[in-house]
Design an enzyme around this catalytic site. Structure first.
Site, short mmCIF file in Angstrom:
data_model
loop_
_atom_site.label_atom_id
_atom_site.label_comp_id
_atom_site.label_asym_id
_atom_site.label_seq_id
_atom_site.Cartn_x
_atom_site.Cartn_y
_atom_site.Cartn_z
N THR A 179 0.66 -1.16 -0.18
CA THR A 179 -0.08 -0.05 0.04
C THR A 179 0.76 1.08 -0.11
OG1 THR A 179 -1.81 -0.85 1.12
CG2 THR A 179 -1.54 1.51 1.32
N SER A 383 -8.58 3.99 8.82
CA SER A 383 -7.42 4.10 7.84
C SER A 383 -7.66 3.35 6.60
CB SER A 383 -6.13 4.06 8.34
OG SER A 383 -5.81 2.64 8.62
#
EC number: 2.3.1.35
Lengths: 383, 383
Positions: A179, A383
């Site tokens: 990510t 998140s």
């Protein structure tokens, strides 16, 4: 020491009010040429964010003149309106710089399902354009941080040319791209097709072998732009080697800043029948929560390593596996060997070595331990 | 309420000093007939413990007359000496009971790479034999506990026959068998081939869909023994249904006692093209540390659900996915729908429902949240 180190690039990082925590949140990196060759790789996740859906079209012709990035919202699963926001951002950048939106890669990072305020974002683009500078790399690197505790940058020098890079990412780091958002720049002259070859070679052995928590993001993007401003054309081998070095350096920076981690763990599988099988075996260990929790506890639990190897389809004899931890062969021929108490796991860096005794291929996968802080960071905050 | 509820079985559980924590650690379950049909399934892990290597041979002829189990050491990766220990245990049981060691299944659980003291273990077998009783089920169930906080037992009643069962396992619960030992008994008359069919059908939708932490054990064994003592032969359908009920009940007990968990999470995928794809999608979510940590934090983070779905190869349209949490459709057509703040995750039981809108198949996979206590239990102690 940034994306603006190679000649022909300007960058900026500004605060647009997107991040609830405050701080810079819009970054812009512009290639001023004379060449505009590029290559990009994206997340393998089939659920892709709007900026990825946009940028996949942009990169097809091998020309990218700017990358605009924002933190404070992933713009993923935000529907047609979210896609229109991405499009508007690209148009805004292109309008300022006098080229087409189809040459603008857009990247976003933050919470999935959160629509950014389009006006705020466009105002940020205006401010970033106004702030563009050949010294703007550091600001850009800071503007893409989310849970990152430090900005990640790299420079690799060639003979008369260089590569610069910046990256963000501190969790959800998994194969087929962690990510993360990565922008790489070079002033070498490298045609788009060669950039693509070099980038795929470099990411295959760096970002693709980082497996912090097994979770694959919806937004990962790695773009390299070549300005050709040095006038020098390196050999493809030389360039690939330098790009691999840059990507590996950034990957190690991501690993060291992974959310809540106490240890960086390199899992190396030796003497596999194929490189893919070596990766599969190393990755199976990197994915074991039990193994990762043991390392957090400074416990050289080689049983959990063998139990993970046993879940793979790699070729090996289950009765003839050797495992070392930090250089101590705690298991030989699948039986206890050196006393695990002699393994010192107090330091941050841990190595696990697995000998499959089947072929001659090898591969390393990097991961982190599973800690209280990881659980805290990923449970206490969205998140 | 135990393996000795069906007629024709005796059991015992005794303390042999194998567990450093103390307590019962050797269990014995004996089928006194008149039939000795059986079926067994083992871990799919290629790194198998010595008791599994032994028992795989034992079960081939469909006849099992006793199962002997110990906690306090997995006897895995302990080399030829460990295998000889398993063999000696089977011989000791068979000698006492007057049949061959080839009819004795052996199961062990505990730390990998730890050799049990053979004399201690054999003395435990002697004591267990001496303590055999038609009321011994409860003691046996307690003797196989490791990090389990409670013993797990079940009884399912048929028409004039019954099924009893006991299980251990509290972590490393993953597909192709959770880390667990399970003994099932029945006084129905069921030929070995039918037992095998019924057991595979029952485990496929129960233990195989429990994925507590994605880690697969080296020792998993599920054995069912039929004594025929009731004299009744149920239809295979009826028996399979009852056995599935028993296995599902035990699986839910394992789920509720998973190490350090705060939530039991049922992830159901609807309208998949195939049942396998429904399992794949549900399991991908069950394997996401980010999702599991979010649930620990009572955060209905559906973005992490979509990001997991995107890593699968199942058929679906990434732009048309619906996700509900505890019945609230927080995502429709891959965009935000109901306010996530209306999802109450305070209770232990959490349901996630995913609508793929592709076919008509469905499946549920069960998992737990990722908590501080999980990290603590698996880092502070070897297991």
């Amino acid at each position: 020491m940034s994306v603006t180190t190679p000649q022909g690039f300007r960058a900026a990082g500004v605060e647009a009010g997107l991040k609830t925590s405050g701080g810079k949140d819009v970054a812009l990196v512009v290639n001023d040429g004379p060449t505009f060759d590029s290559a990009t790789v994206f997340t393998a996740n089939r659920c892709k964010a709007n900026p990825v859906l946009w940028s996949q079209e942009v990169v097809k012709d091998g020309t990218v003149r700017a990358v605009v990035l924002n933190s404070g919202g992933a713009n993923c699963y935000t529907g047609p309106e979210g896609f229109q926001t991405t499009h508007a951002v690209a148009e805004q950048v292109a309008g300022h710089l006098g080229f087409g939106a189809v040459d603008v890669v857009v990247c976003s990072t933050g919470l999935i399902g959160l629509t950014n305020d389009r006006d705020q974002l466009l105002a940020g683009v205006d401010a970033a354009y106004a702030g563009l500078s050949p010294q703007g790399g550091q600001d850009a690197a800071e503007a893409i941080m989310t849970t990152d505790s430090v900005s990640k940058q790299v420079v690799v020098e060639g003979a008369g040319w260089s590569i610069g890079g910046m990256a963000k990412g501190a969790g959800m780091l998994a194969p087929q791209l962690a990510t993360m958002l990565v922008v790489l720049t070079t002033d070498a002259v490298v045609p788009a097709a060669d950039l693509d070859t070099a980038l795929r070679a470099a990411t295959r052995v760096s970002f693709d072998r980082l497996d912090s928590d097994g979770c694959m993001s919806t937004n990962d993007t790695v773009t390299v732009m070549a300005s050709g401003a040095s006038g020098i054309t390196p050999s493809l081998d030389d360039f690939t080697q330098a790009l691999t070095q840059a990507c590996t350096d950034l990957a190690m920076q991501l690993l060291k800043d992974a959310e809540g981690a106490d240890h960086e763990i390199a899992i190396t599988t030796l003497n596999a029948a194929t490189e893919d099988e070596a990766v599969e075996v190393s990755r199976s260990v990197a994915r074991s929560n039990l193994f990762k929790a043991a390392i957090f506890g400074n416990d050289p639990n080689w049983g959990r390593v063998l139990a993970s190897i046993g879940t793979t389809s790699a070729q090996f004899d289950p009765a003839d596996l050797d495992v070392a931890m930090n250089g101590v062969w705690v298991c030989k021929q699948s039986t206890p060997h050196a006393d695990p108490a002699t393994v010192d796991l107090q330091g941050r860096e841990v190595s696990v070595t697995i000998d499959l005794k089947t072929g001659s291929e090898r591969a390393t996968v990097w991961t982190n331990d599973l800690t209280h802080a990881y659980v805290h960071e990923n449970s206490a905050y969205s998140s």
